[in-house]
Design a protein around this motif. Structure first.
Motif, PDB file in Angstrom:
ATOM      1  N   UNK A  70       0.784  -1.223   0.000  1.00 20.26           N
ATOM      2  CA  UNK A  70       0.000   0.000   0.000  1.00 20.26           C
ATOM      3  C   UNK A  70       0.817   1.275   0.000  1.00 20.26           C
ATOM      4  N   UNK A  71       2.139   1.173  -0.041  1.00 18.80           N
ATOM      5  CA  UNK A  71       2.983   2.364  -0.030  1.00 18.80           C
ATOM      6  C   UNK A  71       2.948   3.035  -1.397  1.00 18.80           C
ATOM      7  N   UNK A  72       3.150   4.352  -1.380  1.00 17.23           N
ATOM      8  CA  UNK A  72       3.163   5.105  -2.621  1.00 17.23           C
ATOM      9  C   UNK A  72       4.449   4.817  -3.388  1.00 17.23           C
ATOM     10  N   UNK A  73       4.296   4.602  -4.704  1.00 18.36           N
ATOM     11  CA  UNK A  73       5.460   4.348  -5.560  1.00 18.36           C
ATOM     12  C   UNK A  73       5.398   5.286  -6.765  1.00 18.36           C
ATOM     13  N   UNK A  74       6.556   5.499  -7.393  1.00 18.66           N
ATOM     14  CA  UNK A  74       6.616   6.330  -8.584  1.00 18.66           C
ATOM     15  C   UNK A  74       6.552   5.410  -9.801  1.00 18.66           C
ATOM     16  N   UNK A  75       5.636   5.717 -10.705  1.00 24.27           N
ATOM     17  CA  UNK A  75       5.504   4.967 -11.958  1.00 24.27           C
ATOM     18  C   UNK A  75       6.105   5.845 -13.051  1.00 24.27           C
ATOM     19  N   UNK A  76       7.113   5.320 -13.721  1.00 30.38           N
ATOM     20  CA  UNK A  76       7.846   6.078 -14.736  1.00 30.38           C
ATOM     21  C   UNK A  76       6.995   6.314 -15.984  1.00 30.38           C
ATOM     22  N   UNK A  77       7.336   7.371 -16.715  1.00 34.16           N
ATOM     23  CA  UNK A  77       6.682   7.641 -17.992  1.00 34.16           C
ATOM     24  C   UNK A  77       7.081   6.559 -18.987  1.00 34.16           C
ATOM     25  N   UNK A  78       6.171   6.227 -19.903  1.00 30.60           N
ATOM     26  CA  UNK A  78       6.497   5.241 -20.925  1.00 30.60           C
ATOM     27  C   UNK A  78       5.604   5.435 -22.135  1.00 30.60           C
ATOM     28  N   UNK A  79       6.041   4.852 -23.236  1.00 31.98           N
ATOM     29  CA  UNK A  79       5.280   4.897 -24.478  1.00 31.98           C
ATOM     30  C   UNK A  79       4.634   3.540 -24.690  1.00 31.98           C
ATOM     31  N   UNK A  80       3.343   3.556 -25.012  1.00 28.67           N
ATOM     32  CA  UNK A  80       2.597   2.316 -25.226  1.00 28.67           C
ATOM     33  C   UNK A  80       1.954   2.342 -26.606  1.00 28.67           C
TER      34      UNK A  80
END
Length: 96
Positions: A70-80
């Motif tokens: 449940x801890x906050x995490x950073x999700x990196x930018x990406x191209x999909x």
């Protein structure tokens, strides 16, 4: 359960429609998919008039929550990869 159309099914349809062998149709189908993937990977849009557009879409970096703790995490930018259906495709699906 709905029927799933596989690449083999597409090869059979292409072989029959083009009156060519399944081996030749398989090469054409693979070349088509490879060209779409290669161009979208380079950041280009691939448009098939009446069918739709394959395009790269950028997701911005954002924060999320870990499902484990449940801890906050950073999700990196990406191209999909993305697909936008063309008008003819949308109308054909809407009729059914």
């Amino acid at each position: 359960m709905p029927h799933v159309v596989t690449k083999s099914d597409l090869v059979q349809v292409a072989a029959k429609a083009g009156n060519v062998s399944k081996v030749a149709a398989h090469e054409v189908v693979n070349a088509l998919f490879d060209a779409i993937v290669a161009n979208v990977a380079k950041g280009k849009r691939v448009t098939v008039v009446g069918f739709g557009t394959f395009l790269p879409r950028t997701r911005k970096a954002r924060s999320g929550r870990s499902p484990v703790n449940g801890k906050e995490i950073k999700i990196c930018a990406k191209t999909i990869p993305a697909f936008a259906a063309g008008q003819g495709f949308r109308e054909a699906v809407d009729k059914n």
